[in-house]
Structures are given as C-alpha cells and as structure tokens.
Scaffold this motif. Structure first.
Motif, PDB file in Angstrom:
ATOM      1  N   LEU A 199      22.177  30.348  20.876  1.00 16.35           N
ATOM      2  CA  LEU A 199      23.614  30.623  20.918  1.00 16.35           C
ATOM      3  C   LEU A 199      24.226  30.625  19.521  1.00 16.35           C
ATOM      4  CD1 LEU A 199      24.516  28.469  24.052  1.00 16.35           C
ATOM      5  CD2 LEU A 199      24.555  30.969  23.901  1.00 16.35           C
ATOM      6  N   VAL A 200      23.732  29.747  18.642  1.00 19.49           N
ATOM      7  CA  VAL A 200      24.193  29.762  17.250  1.00 19.49           C
ATOM      8  C   VAL A 200      23.604  30.964  16.518  1.00 19.49           C
ATOM      9  CG1 VAL A 200      24.193  28.524  15.055  1.00 19.49           C
ATOM     10  CG2 VAL A 200      24.482  27.249  17.192  1.00 19.49           C
ATOM     11  N   ASN A 201      22.309  31.196  16.718  1.00 21.16           N
ATOM     12  CA  ASN A 201      21.621  32.304  16.045  1.00 21.16           C
ATOM     13  C   ASN A 201      22.274  33.642  16.370  1.00 21.16           C
ATOM     14  OD1 ASN A 201      18.970  33.301  14.635  1.00 21.16           O
ATOM     15  ND2 ASN A 201      19.103  34.506  16.514  1.00 21.16           N
ATOM     16  N   ASP A 202      22.663  33.823  17.647  1.00 26.35           N
ATOM     17  CA  ASP A 202      23.246  35.104  18.075  1.00 26.35           C
ATOM     18  C   ASP A 202      24.752  35.141  17.870  1.00 26.35           C
ATOM     19  OD1 ASP A 202      20.696  35.742  18.798  1.00 26.35           O
ATOM     20  OD2 ASP A 202      21.000  35.502  20.953  1.00 26.35           O
ATOM     21  N   ASP A 203      25.291  34.109  17.209  1.00 24.63           N
ATOM     22  CA  ASP A 203      26.721  34.030  16.888  1.00 24.63           C
ATOM     23  C   ASP A 203      27.601  34.078  18.143  1.00 24.63           C
ATOM     24  OD1 ASP A 203      28.651  33.585  14.997  1.00 24.63           O
ATOM     25  OD2 ASP A 203      29.062  35.714  14.653  1.00 24.63           O
ATOM     26  N   LEU A 258      14.709  30.405  27.285  1.00 25.78           N
ATOM     27  CA  LEU A 258      14.022  29.122  27.176  1.00 25.78           C
ATOM     28  C   LEU A 258      12.587  29.255  26.688  1.00 25.78           C
ATOM     29  CD1 LEU A 258      15.306  27.174  30.294  1.00 25.78           C
ATOM     30  CD2 LEU A 258      16.004  26.957  27.923  1.00 25.78           C
ATOM     31  N   MET A 259      11.940  30.369  26.919  1.00 22.74           N
ATOM     32  CA  MET A 259      10.549  30.505  26.506  1.00 22.74           C
ATOM     33  C   MET A 259      10.425  31.034  25.084  1.00 22.74           C
ATOM     34  SD  MET A 259       9.384  29.218  29.118  1.00 22.74           S
ATOM     35  CE  MET A 259       7.676  29.292  28.610  1.00 22.74           C
ATOM     36  N   ASP A 260      11.552  31.357  24.478  1.00 19.38           N
ATOM     37  CA  ASP A 260      11.562  31.873  23.105  1.00 19.38           C
ATOM     38  C   ASP A 260      12.245  30.872  22.190  1.00 19.38           C
ATOM     39  OD1 ASP A 260      10.254  34.188  22.732  1.00 19.38           O
ATOM     40  OD2 ASP A 260      11.908  35.472  23.380  1.00 19.38           O
ATOM     41  N   VAL A 261      11.840  30.856  20.944  1.00 20.18           N
ATOM     42  CA  VAL A 261      12.500  30.014  19.948  1.00 20.18           C
ATOM     43  C   VAL A 261      12.980  30.923  18.815  1.00 20.18           C
ATOM     44  CG1 VAL A 261      12.289  28.051  18.405  1.00 20.18           C
ATOM     45  CG2 VAL A 261      10.912  28.126  20.485  1.00 20.18           C
ATOM     46  N   ARG A 271      23.390  28.004   8.238  1.00 16.59           N
ATOM     47  CA  ARG A 271      24.541  28.144   9.126  1.00 16.59           C
ATOM     48  C   ARG A 271      24.753  26.871   9.947  1.00 16.59           C
ATOM     49  NH1 ARG A 271      24.566  32.798  13.613  1.00 16.59           N
ATOM     50  NH2 ARG A 271      24.124  34.038  11.733  1.00 16.59           N
ATOM     51  N   ILE A 272      23.667  26.364  10.530  1.00 21.37           N
ATOM     52  CA  ILE A 272      23.772  25.156  11.358  1.00 21.37           C
ATOM     53  C   ILE A 272      24.189  23.962  10.510  1.00 21.37           C
ATOM     54  CG2 ILE A 272      22.461  23.503  12.755  1.00 21.37           C
ATOM     55  CD1 ILE A 272      20.774  25.882  13.730  1.00 21.37           C
ATOM     56  N   ALA A 273      23.562  23.809   9.341  1.00 23.03           N
ATOM     57  CA  ALA A 273      23.878  22.668   8.479  1.00 23.03           C
ATOM     58  C   ALA A 273      25.322  22.719   8.000  1.00 23.03           C
ATOM     59  CB  ALA A 273      22.923  22.637   7.289  1.00 23.03           C
ATOM     60  N   SER A 274      25.800  23.904   7.632  1.00 19.78           N
ATOM     61  CA  SER A 274      27.168  24.045   7.147  1.00 19.78           C
ATOM     62  C   SER A 274      28.178  23.737   8.260  1.00 19.78           C
ATOM     63  CB  SER A 274      27.398  25.465   6.618  1.00 19.78           C
ATOM     64  OG  SER A 274      28.744  25.658   6.253  1.00 19.78           O
ATOM     65  N   GLN A 275      27.930  24.257   9.461  1.00 18.92           N
ATOM     66  CA  GLN A 275      28.822  23.986  10.582  1.00 18.92           C
ATOM     67  C   GLN A 275      28.801  22.499  10.950  1.00 18.92           C
ATOM     68  OE1 GLN A 275      27.939  26.596  13.859  1.00 18.92           O
ATOM     69  NE2 GLN A 275      28.340  28.459  12.679  1.00 18.92           N
ATOM     70  N   SER A 276      27.639  21.887  10.836  1.00 19.27           N
ATOM     71  CA  SER A 276      27.522  20.457  11.134  1.00 19.27           C
ATOM     72  C   SER A 276      28.292  19.629  10.113  1.00 19.27           C
ATOM     73  CB  SER A 276      26.044  20.047  11.157  1.00 19.27           C
ATOM     74  OG  SER A 276      25.900  18.677  11.445  1.00 19.27           O
ATOM     75  N   ASP A 277      28.237  20.038   8.841  1.00 13.15           N
ATOM     76  CA  ASP A 277      29.015  19.336   7.802  1.00 13.15           C
ATOM     77  C   ASP A 277      30.514  19.431   8.099  1.00 13.15           C
ATOM     78  OD1 ASP A 277      26.716  18.644   6.469  1.00 13.15           O
ATOM     79  OD2 ASP A 277      26.852  20.282   4.994  1.00 13.15           O
TER      80      ASP A 277
END
Length: 491
Positions: A199-203, A258-261, A271-277
C-alpha cells in the motif's frame, strides 16, 4: 525459581530482564555489547514505571540484577536461561551450545527466536530435550503472550515446566501444536505487514494512514476479542457459519498481494523511513516507549474492569495475576499488633483531575481491607455462600494525605469492639514507602443472615477469633479520630 539468566540484552532481552526482576527473580545478564547496561537500565526504568500503574497488588521485592563477565558465569545456578541473541542460526547454535554445556542440568533453556525452528536450534546440543522456543512480544514486561514451541527432541516435561515458569511471571503461555517457521503470531503479522508495504509502495496510503486505519478500527477490536470471535459476532445471530458463507467467496477475489513482496529498494525504504520520522513528530524512542506503555496499561486495566471486575481477555489474566500476588504476599495477622492485610499500587484510573487518588477509591481500598479481615476471622467464600456474612452499616472516612499513580500503599486494621452481632473496626491506609498516613475509616459491621433478612449472632468459631483480636487490640493505643463526626475540629 529464584535465579534466571538472560543472554542478550537488546530490546527483547532487556524486556525479559525487566519482567523477571519485577517478578522477584534474580537475573544475571551477559551481553558483550558496551551499550547493554545502558539499554537494560533504560528499559527497566520504563518497565517499573508501567508495572506500578498496571498492577493493583503487592509486587514482590525486586530481584537483584547483575551483569556477568561471561556466559558461563551468567548461567551458573539459573533455573531458566532465556536466550535473546540476534536471529542468525550460526550465532544461535554457538550460544545455545555454550549454554547447554554451562547451565545446571535441570535448567530450562528458552529461546526468544521469532521464527527459527526449535528442531534446527537443537542441533549440536548435548541436552536438546530441555530447549523450548519461548517467543514473547514487545514490550515483554507488559504484553503477556509467550508462544511455546517444542522441537523434535523437546521433552513433554520441559513444556510443562516452562508453562509453569511463564505463568508464574504473569504471562499467557500458548503451546503451539506443531513447529512451523515464525510460529503463529508473526505469521499473522507478516501477512498484514506485506500488504501494508504494498500500500505504501503503490502510493495508496502513507504509513500514518495505515496506522490510523488499524488503531481506530480493528486494532481496538483485536485488543479484546481477537480475530475469530470478532468475526463470529459479525455473522450476526447465525454466527460463524453464516459469516463464512457470506464472506468466504470474497477470499477468491484478487484483493491482496499476500504472496508477493514489494522490492525493498532504497527509494521505498527512504519513503517509509521519511514518513515514519514525520509520524514520530520529534519524539525519541524512550518517549515513544512510555506513550506505548501508558496506552497498554490503560487498555489492559480497562479490560480488567469488565465482567463485574473479573476482567476480560488480557484484563482477566491481569486480575488472576493480581490475585496470585495477593495470595503470595505475607499477611501480618499477629493479634497483638495491628493487622496488615492488604497492599498494592495506585493505578492510573484511580487518579482524578487534580492528579491525586480520587475519593471513592479510598472507600474501595477500605472495602478490600474489610474483605481481607473477614477472611481472617473465617468469613470466607463458602461461609458467604451459606447465606451469612457481615454487612457494613456505617463508615466514616478521613482523607489525610495524597496518593499519586504508582504509589505503593498498605492498610492496617484494629478491632475496636465486638459482640455476637456487631464488629467495630478502624482501618488506615499508609504510603508503604514513607509510612505517611493517607486516610482512615471507622466502620461498624453487623452479622447478618441474608436468608432471614436480619442481624443474627455469629457462630462460636468466628466469635472466638473476633474476641481474641478485640481483647488483644484493646491494649493498643486507641486512634485519636475514633468517634469523630463530620466537621469536628481537630484538637
């Protein structure tokens, strides 16, 4: 068990140290990291802060903490060795084999691994039958679940003994029937985590959006019922069978990945780290831990208040643990002295808008004290079930001091007078650490036959104990405030 060893003092290892110490167990820690003592000390400080707010029962004297110079020194004399080193199989093998050689023959070896198979961990051990995976959840000192997973060579006795040990620590052991990678909890979390990454990857949503969806909806439901019972209710009066028939076909729809990463490339990580900050809003890790702990304490104590105070889910487990602590606490019942029958810690929900323990909670503590007194003289659950008991007919409370969340308290009781129907008592609440007098309560109790709906004489066995206490307590100084009326000036 009086001594345990914790090998590894990171986030999980430090959490184990805190839970063990606060259960009254001495702990030796071995971790070669120069940061280990600081991390363990900070986690322990947060744990003590949280537990005194969570548990309304007398905690045992804190165990002794010692940092050992070697693994062999740490495990010497330990009844439980909890391994919490990083998730590398080669490292786990070296550490577990060293523990196996050095630990006492009757010690249980628990591994905190979050996914490695216990049968793989047992390779190379001389006594693999005493190894069990004991997988906790962070923070270990607050979340009670521990998944127990045996390997091919784990003995049934080890599972039984490990269950008893973790129960004594106030935990909820769940025995996983067959070993499987990542066990049960992490497999469920992994499914949610994979979908969240997509969901984050696909924006589709930010990390804050996803966390809000969880914490404002099904996260609240899961805190008290879990997955299947929640869906049973969703099925309405027809229950789970109807739910499965209604929503089962949706499982064939291509909703999830679910079967894909997603590829955790640097762009997605950034992106994840920045949003988490941004989500943290400048809060440091220890501050976030304290916020998390306060929230968990509040949720668990709210669950403990359900079902007429018997608790629900984690709250019911807390109630059971509190009762075990009360049962294990030594009661001072020497008739030649004041009775000391109850003690505990002031929980957060007892605090009013002024930041102090609110008025009706003092009455609640005095009620606990009266219940303990009645048990002391023989008015136990069986006696009450027979239709007889003492009823409180008058209470005069004086508020003399202030208590805040986390304060330890103790109560004392003096029998002022007694006859075959009446029992006059004087209770006091004191700060257990400072001995400051916080409140007093003078009470009159009547012995009542509830079936006859009238006061009746207490039986001889109870009167013997009451008379003995009243006679010896008459030699004690009579409290100055006995017989005071509301508004009377102090002399």
């Amino acid at each position: 068990m009086t001594k345990a060893a914790c090998i590894g003092g990171g986030v999980i290892g430090a959490g184990w140290v805190a839970r063990l110490l606060l259960a009254g167990v001495d702990v030796d820690v071995f971790d070669p990291s120069p940061e280990a003592e600081r991390v363990v000390g900070e986690v322990l400080a947060n744990a003590e802060r949280a537990i005194t707010r969570l548990v309304d029962a007398p905690l045992p004297q804190r165990g002794n903490l010692r940092f050992a110079a070697s693994l062999e020194e740490a495990v010497s004399g330990a009844g439980l060795v909890q391994e919490s080193v990083p998730e590398r199989l080669d490292l786990k093998h070296r550490v577990l084999q060293a523990i196996d050689v050095a630990a006492p023959a009757d010690a249980i070896i628990g591994s905190s691994t979050s996914g490695l198979l216990p049968s793989d961990l047992q390779q190379g051990m001389t006594h693999p039958e005493r190894l069990v995976v004991a997988h906790p959840y962070n923070p270990v000192y607050l979340l009670p679940l521990v998944e127990l997973v045996g390997g091919q060579q784990t003995s049934a006795e080890t599972i039984t003994r490990a269950t008893e040990i973790y129960l004594h620590l106030g935990m909820k052991p769940v025995i996983i029937k067959r070993e499987i990678e990542a066990f049960v909890g992490d497999r469920l979390l992994e499914a949610l985590w994979r979908e969240a990454l997509w969901l984050v990857n696909d924006d589709i949503a930010s990390v804050t959006d996803i966390d809000d969806v969880i914490r404002y909806s099904f996260g609240l439901r899961w805190a008290q019922m879990g997955l299947f019972q929640t869906y049973r209710i969703a099925g309405g009066e027809a229950g789970m069978r109807h739910f499965l028939h209604q929503f089962g076909p949706a499982l064939e729809w291509n909703w999830t990945k679910l079967m894909d990463v997603p590829d955790l490339n640097e762009a997605l990580i950034d992106r994840i780290a920045s949003q988490s900050d941004d989500q943290a809003e400048g809060r440091g890790i220890r501050e976030l831990e304290r916020i998390r702990d306060d929230n968990l304490v509040a949720i668990t104590r709210a669950l403990a208040a359900q079902q007429g105070g018997a608790g629900w889910g984690a709250g019911a487990l807390l109630r059971q643990h509190e009762q075990a602590l009360r049962d294990g606490a030594a009661r001072h019942a020497d008739p030649a002295d004041l009775l000391t029958l109850t003690s505990g810690n002031v929980p957060e929900e007892w605090i009013d808008y002024n930041g102090h323990m609110t008025e009706h909670r003092y009455l609640e503590v005095f009620g606990y004290t009266t219940d303990a007194l009645l048990e002391e003289i023989g008015v136990n659950a069986d006696y009450v079930a027979s239709g007889r008991s003492y009823y409180t007919v008058e209470t005069h409370i004086m508020h003399l001091g202030q208590a805040i969340a986390g304060d330890s308290y103790v109560t004392t009781t003096q029998i002022l007078s007694a006859d075959d129907k009446r029992l006059q008592v004087f209770h006091s609440i004191l700060n257990r650490e400072t001995q400051e007098l916080l409140a007093t309560a003078e009470q009159m109790l009547l012995h009542v036959d509830s079936n006859a709906a009238k006061a009746t004489p207490a039986p001889e066995a109870i009167m013997r104990r009451v008379t003995e206490l009243a006679r010896t307590h008459s030699a004690l100084p009579r409290p100055d405030s006995v017989g005071r009326h509301v508004g009377q000036r102090r002399s």
